[in-house]
Enzyme design. Structure first.
Site, PDB file in Angstrom:
ATOM      1  N   ASP A   1       0.902  -1.062   0.108  1.00 49.83           N
ATOM      2  CA  ASP A   1      -0.043   0.073  -0.130  1.00 49.83           C
ATOM      3  C   ASP A   1       0.728   1.272   0.038  1.00 49.83           C
ATOM      4  O   ASP A   1       1.769   1.322   0.852  1.00 49.83           O
ATOM      5  CB  ASP A   1      -0.930   0.077   1.232  1.00 49.83           C
ATOM      6  CG  ASP A   1      -1.984   1.005   1.018  1.00 49.83           C
ATOM      7  OD1 ASP A   1      -2.040   1.989   0.384  1.00 49.83           O
ATOM      8  OD2 ASP A   1      -3.095   0.524   1.478  1.00 49.83           O
TER       9      ASP A   1
ATOM     10  N   ARG B   1     -12.889   2.599  10.700  1.00 45.78           N
ATOM     11  CA  ARG B   1     -13.348   1.452   9.606  1.00 45.78           C
ATOM     12  C   ARG B   1     -12.075   0.381   9.547  1.00 45.78           C
ATOM     13  O   ARG B   1     -12.437  -0.557   9.028  1.00 45.78           O
ATOM     14  CB  ARG B   1     -13.945   1.774   8.670  1.00 45.78           C
ATOM     15  CG  ARG B   1     -13.096   2.749   7.658  1.00 45.78           C
ATOM     16  CD  ARG B   1     -13.829   3.307   6.372  1.00 45.78           C
ATOM     17  NE  ARG B   1     -12.839   3.853   5.427  1.00 45.78           N
ATOM     18  CZ  ARG B   1     -12.485   5.168   5.550  1.00 45.78           C
ATOM     19  NH1 ARG B   1     -12.858   5.964   6.711  1.00 45.78           N
ATOM     20  NH2 ARG B   1     -11.760   5.801   4.799  1.00 45.78           N
TER      21      ARG B   1
ATOM     22  N   LYS C   1       0.300   2.698   5.452  1.00 49.84           N
ATOM     23  CA  LYS C   1      -0.636   1.694   5.770  1.00 49.84           C
ATOM     24  C   LYS C   1      -0.049   0.193   5.809  1.00 49.84           C
ATOM     25  O   LYS C   1      -0.436  -0.594   6.803  1.00 49.84           O
ATOM     26  CB  LYS C   1      -1.765   1.758   4.951  1.00 49.84           C
ATOM     27  CG  LYS C   1      -2.684   3.057   5.188  1.00 49.84           C
ATOM     28  CD  LYS C   1      -4.103   3.010   4.332  1.00 49.84           C
ATOM     29  CE  LYS C   1      -4.841   4.040   4.340  1.00 49.84           C
ATOM     30  NZ  LYS C   1      -5.841   4.282   3.686  1.00 49.84           N
TER      31      LYS C   1
ATOM     32  N   ASP D   1      -9.165   0.597  -3.655  1.00 48.00           N
ATOM     33  CA  ASP D   1     -10.169   1.568  -3.817  1.00 48.00           C
ATOM     34  C   ASP D   1     -10.497   2.236  -5.202  1.00 48.00           C
ATOM     35  O   ASP D   1     -11.125   2.977  -5.252  1.00 48.00           O
ATOM     36  CB  ASP D   1      -9.950   2.473  -2.781  1.00 48.00           C
ATOM     37  CG  ASP D   1      -8.643   3.541  -3.247  1.00 48.00           C
ATOM     38  OD1 ASP D   1      -7.861   3.082  -4.299  1.00 48.00           O
ATOM     39  OD2 ASP D   1      -8.327   4.273  -2.491  1.00 48.00           O
ATOM     40  N   ASN D   2     -10.133   1.603  -6.383  1.00 49.98           N
ATOM     41  CA  ASN D   2     -10.353   1.918  -7.576  1.00 49.98           C
ATOM     42  C   ASN D   2     -10.322   0.908  -8.699  1.00 49.98           C
ATOM     43  O   ASN D   2      -9.600  -0.086  -8.340  1.00 49.98           O
ATOM     44  CB  ASN D   2      -9.497   3.138  -7.910  1.00 49.98           C
ATOM     45  CG  ASN D   2      -7.989   2.693  -8.331  1.00 49.98           C
ATOM     46  OD1 ASN D   2      -7.689   2.294  -9.399  1.00 49.98           O
ATOM     47  ND2 ASN D   2      -7.244   2.856  -7.366  1.00 49.98           N
TER      48      ASN D   2
ATOM     49  N   CYS E   1     -25.402  20.859 -21.024  1.00 51.32           N
ATOM     50  CA  CYS E   1     -25.930  21.903 -20.945  1.00 51.32           C
ATOM     51  C   CYS E   1     -26.161  22.688 -19.677  1.00 51.32           C
ATOM     52  O   CYS E   1     -26.244  23.619 -19.087  1.00 51.32           O
ATOM     53  CB  CYS E   1     -27.071  22.165 -21.955  1.00 51.32           C
ATOM     54  SG  CYS E   1     -28.358  21.133 -21.639  1.00 51.32           S
TER      55      CYS E   1
END
Length: 599
Positions: free
Chosen positions: A8, A19, A32, A80-81, A136
Site C-alpha cells: 500500500d 473502519r 498503511k 479503492d479504484n 448544458c
C-alpha cells in the site's frame, strides 16, 4: 506461510481509524502497509510479513516483477479504484494466481473468488455506467449543487491538469501538438478551444494561450491576479453573457418562457474580499496556479489577509457581453443558433494558431491530478468554493467543504460493520482454498446490510469462445438492409481467458520469425499487428501499426526483434502480445487465446 506481502502506498489518516481495524491513533501519518505489518506481527510473532510501500501498477513492474508474481500462492485485493483492480486481475490471469477480490460501498459489500481455469475473472463483468447530467445543465442551467460541483471539478481539471499538459506539449512543438490532435480525430474547433479558450464568453483567454501569453505568471503575485481574473470570468462575465443572450423574457420554440423550471435565472456575484468563500477561491486558485507554473510560494501563501492586501491595487478590466451561441440542450434551437452564427468565417484553428505565433517555447508546467484525500493540496478548497459561488449565481443552497468532498470524490462513508463482514467472508474462502476445497464449495457474496440482503452464489465458470457466424452491415447509412455473414474461428476451440498460446524463446524472435511460427505451428497467417505505445499530444493513448500485410512500408519491421518493437524492459520473463490479427487457410478471421511471449 513463508511470507505474506502487504502492499500500500497510502498513509493513515485519522478518518481511517473508524473502519480499518489494525490502525490506532499513534499510527496516523504512517504508511498503511508498514502499520498493518506491525499490528499483524504483534498478534502473531511467528508471521513472516513483508510490507511494500509502492503502488502496484505498470510503473512498478521492476519491483512487482515476474519473480514476485510467480512466488505467490494467491492474491487478496482490497483496492479503492477499478483501474487498480483490473490491473491486478490481469496479472493474476497471466501468472495463473487465485484472486480473492472484495469491496465495500456504504452498507453494501461483496466478495468474488477467482480461481485459475475454474471461474470467470474479475474483469469479466462490469457495472452499468452512472447516469450523467446533461452538459448544458452543468455549464449553463444548473439546478442543484451536484451540477455546480460537477462544473467545479471540470474546471479544476481544465485549469490545473489539462491546460498545463497541453501548454508543455505545445511549447515542445506547436505543429506536432496540433497534428497529433488532428490525427486523433479531434474537432478543429475543440483544438482551437484548447489553444485559446473563449475570450468573448469569459472575458479572458484560456487554454495554452492563458499559460504562455495573456496570463503568464512569473511570481505568486501574478498567480493571485490570475485567480482574481478567473473569479470575474466565472461568476460575473460568463453570467452576464448568458443573461445578455438569454434574458428573463426569452422564449423557447413553442413560445413558452425559456426560464421555466427546473431552469433558474442567474445573476452575477460581484467580488467581495470580505466574503470567506470568495477568498477561499482566490487563495486556492493562486496556489494551484503557482504549482502549475512551478513557482515558489511565500510563507504567507495560506494567509487570507496577505492575499487580500496583494489584491488592493489590482483593477479588473471592464467586460461587455456580446452575441454568443448558448447550448440549450434543445437540438433544434442549437441548430438554429449555429445557422445564425458566422460559421463561414475564418477557420477557428487557424485564428488560434495565428494568435499563438509569438508564444515562447520550451516552458514546462505541472499537470496536477485531482486528489481528494489530501486536505492541504487546495484541490477541495478550489472545487468547494467554485461550486458554492456557482450555486450563488443561481440561488442554489450551498454545502460545506466536507459535503463537497463527499460529493466530488463520490465518497460514500465506509461502515465498519460492512468491512468486518466481508473480511470474514473472504477469510472463509481463503480457508477453503488452502484446504484444497473444490470450486463447488466456494461462494461469492453480495450483501446489503440496509435491507438486509445476504446472497451467496457459486462462482460463474469462465466464458468459452467458440467458432461462430457474425453478421455485418457494410454500408449502414445507404443500405442498412444489406447484411453479410462471416465466420470467426476460435483457436483453440473453446478457449477461455485462462488459456494461452505460449511462444518459446521469444527473446530473440523477430517479427518474421513470429509470422513463420504461427504459420508452421498453428496454420495461421498473421495479417496485421498494432500496439498502443506512448501518448498523443493530448495525452490519449497512441496506436501504432507495426505490421500490415497490405502496407509495404510496415514490412521494414520484419527483421526487427519483437522485444525491441514492444520496448520490453530487461528482466521480464513473460510478456503478452496484443493487437494481433490472424486468418486461417480458408481466409476466415481467427480469434486466438492470449498470446504469451516466453522471454
Amino acid at each position: 506461510i513463508n511470507a505474506e506481502y502487504m502492499g500500500d502506498d497510502d498513509v493513515i489518516e485519522k478518518s481511517n481509524l473508524s473502519r480499518q481495524f489494525l490502525f490506532r491513533n499513534h499510527n496516523v501519518g504512517m504508511n498503511k502497509a508498514a502499520a498493518a505489518r506491525q499490528a499483524a506481527e504483534a498478534m502473531n510473532p511467528a508471521l513472516n510479513a513483508v510490507s511494500m510501500q509502492d503502488r502496484v501498477g505498470p510503473n512498478t513492474e521492476n519491483i512487482f516483477n515476474d519473480d514476485f508474481w510467480n512466488s505467490l500462492d494467491f492474491v487478496t485485493n482490497a483496492l479503492d479504484n477499478i483501474k487498480a483492480r483490473l490491473y491486478v486481475d490481469q496479472r493474476c490471469i497471466l501468472f495463473h494466481k487465485p484472486l480473492f477480490e472484495s469491496g465495500t460501498l456504504g452498507t453494501k459489500c461483496n466478495s468474488q473468488i477467482v480461481l485459475p481455469g475454474a471461474t470467470e475473472h474479475y474483469g469479466a463483468s462490469t457495472d452499468p455506467p452512472e447516469k450523467a447530467a446533461p452538459e448544458c445543465a452543468i455549464h449553463n442551467f444548473p439546478h442543484n449543487i451536484d451540477h455546480c460541483l460537477g462544473l467545479a471539478k471540470s474546471e479544476f481539471t481544465g485549469n490545473f491538469e489539462v491546460s498545463p499538459a497541453d501548454a508543455t506539449a505545445f511549447g515542445k512543438g506547436a505543429k506536432e501538438f496540433v497534428d497529433g490532435l488532428l490525427e486523433a480525430q479531434e474537432n478543429r474547433g475543440t483544438i482551437a478551444d484548447k489553444l485559446v479558450g473563449d475570450e468573448k464568453k469569459f472575458g479572458m483567454a484560456g487554454g495554452v494561450m492563458d499559460l504562455l501569453m495573456t496570463c503568464r505568471c512569473t511570481s505568486f503575485d501574478d498567480c493571485i491576479k490570475w485567480a482574481r481574473l478567473r473569479f470575474e470570468s466565472y461568476f460575473v462575465n460568463q453570467i452576464a453573457s448568458l443573461v445578455h443572450n438569454m434574458p428573463l423574457t426569452a422564449t423557447n420554440k413553442s413560445g413558452g418562457p425559456f426560464w421555466a423550471p427546473p431552469k433558474r435565472f442567474p445573476h452575477v456575484v460581484p467580488f467581495d474580499d470580505q466574503d470567506p468563500v470568495h477568498m477561499d477561491f482566490i487563495v486556492s486558485g493562486a496556489n494551484l496556479r503557482a504549482k502549475a507554473c512551478k513557482l515558489p510560494v511565500p510563507k504567507e501563501n495560506r494567509d487570507v489577509a496577505y492575499v487580500r492586501e496583494r489584491l488592493k491595487s489590482f483593477v479588473v478590466p471592464a467586460f461587455a457581453p456580446s452575441k454568443l451561441k448558448i447550448a440549450t440542450g434543445d437540438a433544434e434551437e442549437d441548430a438554429k443558433d449555429d445557422a445564425e452564427m458566422d460559421l463561414d468565417g475564418p477557420d477557428a484553428l487557424e485564428v488560434a494558431l495565428a494568435q499563438l505565433k509569438d508564444a515562447p517555447s520550451g516552458l514546462e508546467f505541472f499537470a496536477d491530478e485531482f486528489e481528494k484525500d489530501n486536505d492541504m493540496n487546495f484541490h477541495i478548497d478550489f472545487i468547494a468554493s467554485f461550486g458554492n459561488l456557482r450555486a450563488r449565481n443561481y440561488d442554489i443552497p450551498e454545502v460545506d467543504k466536507l459535503q463537497a468532498k463527499l460529493k466530488v470524490g463520490r465518497i460514500i462513508p465506509a461502515i465498519a460493520t460492512a468491512t468486518a463482514l466481508i473480511t470474514g467472508m473472504v477469510g472463509l474462502e481463503i480457508y477453503k482454498h488452502v484446504n484444497h476445497k473444490g470450486v463447488e464449495n466456494h461462494r461469492n457474496a453480495f450483501v446489503n446490510l440496509a435491507l438486509p440482503l445476504y446472497s451467496l452464489a457459486e462462482p460463474n465458470p469462465p466464458e468459452k469462445h467458440q467458432t461462430r457466424t457474425v453478421k455485418n452491415i457494410p454500408d449502414p447509412i445507404n443500405h442498412p438492409e444489406y447484411e453479410e455473414e462471416a465466420t470467426v474461428v476460435a483457436h483453440p476451440e473453446g478457449f477461455t481467458v485462462w488459456d494461452s498460446i505460449k511462444i518459446p524463446n521469444a527473446a530473440s524472435l523477430t517479427l518474421q520469425g513470429l509470422i513463420d511460427y504461427f504459420n508452421s505451428e498453428h496454420k495461421l497467417t498473421l495479417t496485421a499487428w498494432s500496439v498502443i505505445q506512448g501518448k498523443n499530444a493530448d495525452g490519449s493513448p497512441k496506436a501504432l501499426c507495426l505490421y500490415n500485410d497490405c502496407m509495404a512500408s510496415t514490412k521494414a519491421n520484419l527483421p526487427r526483434p519483437i522485444v525491441e518493437m514492444l520496448e520490453i524492459p530487461e528482466g521480464k520473463k513473460l510478456a503478452v502480445l496484443e493487437g494481433v490479427n490472424f486468418e486461417n487457410e480458408d481466409g476466415d478471421e481467427v480469434q486466438t487465446a492470449q498470446i504469451v511471449l516466453q522471454l
